[in-house]
Write an enzyme that holds these catalytic residues in place. Sequence first.
Site, PDB file in Angstrom:
ATOM      1  N   CYS A  45      71.216  27.200   8.577  1.00  0.00           N
ATOM      2  CA  CYS A  45      71.566  28.313   9.332  1.00  0.00           C
ATOM      3  C   CYS A  45      73.027  28.209   9.514  1.00  0.00           C
ATOM      4  O   CYS A  45      73.351  27.329   9.836  1.00  0.00           O
ATOM      5  CB  CYS A  45      70.781  28.644  10.302  1.00  0.00           C
ATOM      6  SG  CYS A  45      71.304  30.040  11.392  1.00  0.00           S
TER       7      CYS A  45
ATOM      8  N   CYS B 242      73.942  26.940  15.156  1.00  0.00           N
ATOM      9  CA  CYS B 242      73.709  25.850  14.155  1.00  0.00           C
ATOM     10  C   CYS B 242      75.141  25.341  13.481  1.00  0.00           C
ATOM     11  O   CYS B 242      74.901  24.204  12.881  1.00  0.00           O
ATOM     12  CB  CYS B 242      72.622  26.501  13.006  1.00  0.00           C
ATOM     13  SG  CYS B 242      71.073  26.993  13.700  1.00  0.00           S
TER      14      CYS B 242
ATOM     15  N   CYS C 290      74.708  30.318  12.020  1.00  0.00           N
ATOM     16  CA  CYS C 290      74.841  30.848  13.094  1.00  0.00           C
ATOM     17  C   CYS C 290      75.553  29.955  14.267  1.00  0.00           C
ATOM     18  O   CYS C 290      75.924  28.781  13.651  1.00  0.00           O
ATOM     19  CB  CYS C 290      73.713  31.361  13.825  1.00  0.00           C
ATOM     20  SG  CYS C 290      72.749  30.088  14.813  1.00  0.00           S
TER      21      CYS C 290
ATOM     22  N   ASP D  82      58.134  49.438  28.692  1.00  0.00           N
ATOM     23  CA  ASP D  82      56.718  49.561  28.257  1.00  0.00           C
ATOM     24  C   ASP D  82      55.990  49.635  29.660  1.00  0.00           C
ATOM     25  O   ASP D  82      56.387  49.601  30.659  1.00  0.00           O
ATOM     26  CB  ASP D  82      56.204  48.254  27.502  1.00  0.00           C
ATOM     27  CG  ASP D  82      55.007  48.539  26.723  1.00  0.00           C
ATOM     28  OD1 ASP D  82      54.306  49.575  26.908  1.00  0.00           O
ATOM     29  OD2 ASP D  82      54.460  47.412  26.060  1.00  0.00           O
TER      30      ASP D  82
ATOM     31  N   ASP E 251      48.474  53.517  27.074  1.00  0.00           N
ATOM     32  CA  ASP E 251      47.617  53.544  25.942  1.00  0.00           C
ATOM     33  C   ASP E 251      46.973  52.339  26.101  1.00  0.00           C
ATOM     34  O   ASP E 251      46.965  51.583  26.536  1.00  0.00           O
ATOM     35  CB  ASP E 251      48.675  53.549  24.792  1.00  0.00           C
ATOM     36  CG  ASP E 251      49.672  52.248  24.584  1.00  0.00           C
ATOM     37  OD1 ASP E 251      50.219  52.000  25.500  1.00  0.00           O
ATOM     38  OD2 ASP E 251      49.456  51.546  23.475  1.00  0.00           O
TER      39      ASP E 251
ATOM     40  N   ALA F 294      48.852  47.743  18.948  1.00  0.00           N
ATOM     41  CA  ALA F 294      47.780  47.012  18.906  1.00  0.00           C
ATOM     42  C   ALA F 294      47.614  46.045  17.466  1.00  0.00           C
ATOM     43  O   ALA F 294      46.807  45.775  16.920  1.00  0.00           O
ATOM     44  CB  ALA F 294      46.360  47.402  19.200  1.00  0.00           C
TER      45      ALA F 294
END
Length: 495
Positions: free
Chosen positions: A279, A284, A281, A93, A128, A196
């Site tokens: 969860c 977890c 994962c 960015d 931008d 935005a």
Amino acid sequence: MDPCFEINSTDAAGRIGTLTVPRNGQEVTTPALLPVINPGIKTIPPSEMESEFGAEILITNSYIIHSNEELREEALEHGLHDWLDFTGAIMTDSGSFQLSEYGSISVTTEEILQFQHDIGTDIATPIDIPTPPDVDRSRAESELQTTLDRLEIAESFDTGEMLVTGPVQGSTYPDLRTKAGKRAKRFDLDVYPIGAVVPLLEEYRFADIIDLVVASKKGLQPDAPVHLFGAGHPMMFALTAAAGCDLFDSAAYALYARDGRYLTVRGTKHLEDLRWLPCSCPVCTEYSAKELQETTEKRQEELLARHNLYVSFEEIDRVKQAIHQGNLLELVEKRARAHPAILDGYRRLLDHAGWLERSDPATKETFFYLSSDSAQRPEIYRHQERLDRISITGTDVLLTEGEEHERYDQCLQIKPPFGPVPKTLAQMYPFTAEVPDQLDQQGYDQTAQAVRELAEQHSDVSFTVAHDNWPESALGILPDSIDTYNLTGSVGSDR
Ligand code: GUN
Ligand code: ZN
């Protein structure tokens, strides 16, 4: 069109695509999640993003690197890929976000594009102007003009192998977003971020986001890769992918973790409120909620960031699989049932059923009718738009949910929620839809609406409807000229 993006399959307006970055021909499968790497604070090292989480692309901020002498020198010396230790694609960015936060920044579009080129980014961004939502129109218009002027500069810039993005701005004015998309399309850019939307995401204004995404996409080429800038919460991936967003970037995983927040596809939880971890994962599985709550602040932040990333990548895979199987709208509908703001977004998406229908495949594995919202799906819209293709040969015609009857010149099946269907098609997609026996009023109303439409197209034909217990609301939609009887209720005519 852009040779860097190829669409492999679609569902609603969602698609599975391949984005190829020229530097080394690296391929990124979309929808893709770009974890945000803050070059100063690497909560999770980029190399692990690749090896542990399967990230094919990440995003970092060239303005932050450029503004810090030490980071700048290191990035210039080693090049972004070696410096971050990431072999996949890297997008950068430009500082636009800092511009919108702090009012000014100290580089020009030319300088920051040159810098992005010099550090070897794969996908660069010009500066931008992220015009916030709900500003007055004159501001939105003049800032959009500035953004478009910068895209013109970016187009003329010799970027070598680097891809360049063309952000689409226009605040909350759909017509400006469409115009921005059309103008951006004329520049020979590569990836189109919708900009935005962060303030809208923060306020859960998903219906507005859908309007802006659809409006932007109406201006862009249908096969342009679209990035939803700043969208990193897994609860909205399915919805926005169904509207045609291909790339998402997540700073959320790290920002939320810093705040003790635990992401799920159903919304955000506070770690302190969790007694169990819903969860499986690696984080977890290894830790209990209590252990996470009681560990050091720094360790907790890192573990939460990891969990947040796992669920985010998992949801992206789920979205891809849903597109592959043609049941993305079913997944969106499920997500909509977990949060009213997503439900608003889903309903708004279905308000654009005519637009969705254009990219929705003509056949899929199946169609699951899951709630009254399903009655507005593009598959049903499509059937109703094509009723004039049904050939009516008789003058006394039975439309029936049950058996045919030889007393009539012609018989057609009625398939709720679609409406009248020629017998030869009744066992084909989408009329093989799985519909609950206890259909809702909206489903019956759609069916009756289609019958009414067909009758209006053939005003010289006498139609009889044999229905299976339709509610009064649906029967009330039928014109008086249609004779009706109930197949399961009392014998004889309804009126
Ligand atoms: N990050 C989040 N939103 C935006 C935006 O509108 N423009 C740029 N360049 N970056 C963003
Ligand atoms: Zn987890």
